[in-house]
Design an enzyme around this catalytic site. Structure first.
Site, short mmCIF file in Angstrom:
data_model
loop_
_atom_site.label_atom_id
_atom_site.label_comp_id
_atom_site.label_asym_id
_atom_site.label_seq_id
_atom_site.Cartn_x
_atom_site.Cartn_y
_atom_site.Cartn_z
N GLU A 41 1.11 -1.25 -0.15
CA GLU A 41 -0.37 0.28 0.15
C GLU A 41 0.83 1.48 0.26
O GLU A 41 0.20 1.87 -0.74
CB GLU A 41 -0.97 -0.18 1.36
CG GLU A 41 -2.03 -0.77 1.08
CD GLU A 41 -2.74 -1.74 -0.16
OE1 GLU A 41 -3.26 0.07 -0.49
OE2 GLU A 41 -3.53 -1.44 -0.34
N ASP A 88 -4.35 -5.03 -8.91
CA ASP A 88 -3.87 -3.76 -9.62
C ASP A 88 -3.26 -4.00 -10.69
O ASP A 88 -3.65 -3.64 -11.85
CB ASP A 88 -3.01 -3.86 -8.26
CG ASP A 88 -2.96 -3.11 -7.33
OD1 ASP A 88 -3.96 -2.85 -6.92
OD2 ASP A 88 -1.85 -3.55 -6.00
ZN ZN Z 1 -2.95 -3.03 -4.52
#
Ligand code: ZN
Ligand code: ADP
Ligand code: MG
Length: 627
Positions: free
Chosen positions: A434, A509
């Protein structure tokens, strides 16, 4: 449609009532015939022999009843057939005309109430019973209807502001101070509506509370009502749809009516996703009852005015399935997200639920909070309770730290919690992942600024980074897309650089980045190599889900080129992320460490961290995007 049986017709109760009626009737009729009861009853044959013996003075005839007065003035009764005349009957028995002439005969038509009743009762009684039965039955049905239609009394539970035991205020809700602040506006309005109405302020009609199960949505809704001191009408979405078609809609109507007559008031529709699902998205055209109910909610919400001082709160843990119509302005246009609590909030929640529980000196709630990432408020409450049970079972008067620690596991083994929990190593990886997103996002000029970073799991992702677009955009530039791809690759890249390995946590992602890259090439014509052509233009409305697939309308050779171009763009994005992560490694470490310790970094704190390292924070406002 699921049908709930109408309240069981309580047969035994009816039988008792009917028996009672029978007994009363029997008593009445025996009372009425009571005048005869002491009188001797004689058969016609005996009457005949008495007449022949000249003992009979007079006979009174009432229908088929004979009242016989003998010479000694004693009275007896007898009966003859209904149809035949007395003289006829007697002569059939061989009584001569002379004998008969000696008796005074008094013939009366069938009269007298008692007699009349006696004659008609056999016909009327069954009729009465049938009528009575019907009456009872209709009463039952009516009662059932009352139950399903007027739920001010039965279905919606109301918590009155005077109910001290049920009353909940913001003090009982730990953490989530930003959410409480936002809801405070609603409290103010319900408390001092005049202030807002006079100035023409538009108060939201509906607020949607979103968050995972047990995150305190119901609690918070009640707290808003408690703070404002208004009645709280509580109904669950699933309760709308359990009965007959049309009942849901009429329940909604009633709910709003009752609430309006109690205004200012709060209506709380829990689990609104049960009725508020995307309409017509199910196979076979959706669920009629649900749609009707949902439509009625929309109609009611459109129909009332701010001066009616009713605010609708709703809760869901599936905001993604909600019908977009619910989210339109004038309906649930205010949305509030409740996340799972971070360390500090967990400690506060534990503290709230430790009220009234005796603890041993060794109890440190902070340690428990640190050991319970991924626990919801409900889990923590449960944990406290389990601790108390363990202590009580051992016959101890105080709850010890060991009890609480053992309870963590007990709660963890409960339903579905395990998947949310991070081991120490996982937490570290998630923190760096993150931090990678957040760092890249804040250093690339065309990327959106960071709003919040967290390693507390949310949905399926282990952690999340919320970004806020700088302004509401309708046009996106190529530079923006390229930076966004780099940001999406930031998590993956950070994992690779720090741990020399990557986890499955990055797969979403990569999917997102690939989609952006593909749109850039195929839809927006932003690739120099492929040129300004929009491919795969036909996005059909799909029967089952939303955007299912797009049709390919280009040749294999173009497909190859497109794939190569996407791969190139992705590679560039990764390179950009890598460069920045290496360049700002110190910042990355700091963000990750704060995340490991606190689990959540809000935007102010995040800005402070990056400012310290000479990165200028960007300002964003609108809708947050989750990565
Ligand atoms: Zn991520
Ligand atoms: P939801 O409606 O989001 O599923 P609830 O409001 O029913 O969750 O929460 C369940 C219980 O968990 C509450 O009754 C409360 O005791 C506890 N709880 C949840 N969040 C909090 C919080 N922030 N502060 C204090 N207690 C909480
Ligand atoms: Mg709830």
């Amino acid at each position: 449609m699921k049908m709930k049986p109408v309240k069981k017709f309580s047969f035994s109760k009816n039988v008792v009532t009917i028996l009672l009626v029978f007994m009363i009737m029997a008593a009445v009729s025996s009372m009425l015939s009571g005048q005869f009861s002491q009188i001797r009853e004689i058969p016609v044959s005996e009457l005949v022999s008495e007449i022949k013996a000249g003992n009979v003075k007079s006979i009174k005839v009432e229908g088929s009843k004979l009242k016989v007065t003998l010479n000694d003035d004693s009275v007896a009764v007898s009966k003859k057939e209904d149809e035949a005349a007395l003289s006829q009957t007697l002569s059939n028995y061989g009584v001569s005309a002379e004998d008969l002439a000696k008796i005074s005969l008094d013939v009366k038509g069938p009269s007298g109430f008692g007699f009349w009743l006696g004659a008609t009762l056999p016909f009327i009684l069954p009729l009465l019973i049938i009528v009575f039965f019907f009456w009872m039955a209709t009463r039952q049905v009516k009662g059932a209807n009352l139950q399903s239609f007027s739920f001010g009394k039965t279905q919606a539970r109301m918590i009155s502001p005077d109910d001290k035991k049920e009353k909940v205020t913001f003090k009982d809700v730990a953490g989530i101070s930003d959410v409480k602040e936002e809801l405070n506006e609603i409290v103010e309005f319900l408390k001092y509506p005049k202030k807002f109405i006079d100035i023409g302020a538009r108060i939201p009609k509906g607020v949607l509370l979103m968050g995972p199960p047990g995150s305190g949505k119901t609690l918070l809704a009640r707290a808003v009502a408690g703070e404002a001191g208004v009645p709280f009408f509580h109904l669950s979405g699933s309760e709308f749809v359990e009965m007959f078609v049309g009942v849901g809609a009429s329940r909604v109507r009633d709910l709003f009516k009752v609430a309006k007559s109690n205004a200012p008031a709060i209506i709380f529709i829990d689990e609104i996703d049960a009725v508020g699902r995307h309409r017509g998205s199910g196979v076979g055209g959706g669920h009629d009852e649900r749609e009707q109910t949902l439509n009625q909610i929309l109609v009611e919400m459109d129909g009332f005015e701010p001066h009616e001082k009713v605010i609708v709160l709703a809760a869901t843990n599936r905001p993604d399935v909600l019908d977009p119509a619910l989210l339109r302005p004038g309906r649930f246009d205010r949305r509030v997200t409740l996340d799972l609590p971070d360390v500090k909030e967990r400690e506060e929640i534990l503290d709230i639920h430790s009220k009234g529980k005796p603890f041993a000196e060794d109890v440190k709630l902070k340690v428990i909070a640190e050991r319970t990432p991924g626990f919801s408020g409900a889990d923590l409450q449960n944990l406290m309770n389990e601790g108390a049970i363990l202590a009580a079972r051992d016959g101890r008067k105080k709850i010890s730290q060991y009890d609480l620690i053992r309870s963590i596991e007990k709660v963890m083994l409960g339903p579905e919690r395990k998947s949310h929990l991070l081991t120490k190593e996982e937490k570290k990886i998630t923190a760096y992942h993150e931090a990678g997103h957040a760092l890249v996002s804040s250093v690339l000029p065309h990327a959106d600024p960071v709003h919040k970073v967290s390693v507390v799991s949310r949905g399926r992702a282990a952690g999340y980074t919320l970004k806020l677009p700088v302004e509401e955009r309708h046009l996106y530039t190529k530079a923006h897309f390229l930076d966004e791809i780099a940001v999406a690759m930031g998590g993956y890249t950070a994992e690779k650089i720090i741990f020399g390995d990557i986890t499955t946590g990055a797969s979403n992602d990569l999917k997102y980045a690939t989609e952006v890259a593909r749109s850039l090439v195929v839809r927006y014509g932003m690739s120099d190599k492929i040129g300004p052509v929009a491919w795969g233009g036909r996005y059909e409305p799909i029967f089952l889900g939303k955007d299912f697939s797009s049709e390919k309308d280009y040749s294999e050779s173009v497909a190859k080129e497109i794939d190569a171009e996407i791969t190139r763009i992705m590679g560039e994005g990764q390179k950009k992320a890598e460069e920045n992560i290496i360049k700002y490694r110190q910042v990355l470490d700091e963000i990750a460490n704060v995340l490991i310790e606190k689990e959540t970094i809000e935007n102010d704190e995040f800005d402070a961290i990056i400012s310290k390292h000479g990165i200028r924070p960007k300002k964003g406002e609108k809708e947050a995007v989750q990565l």
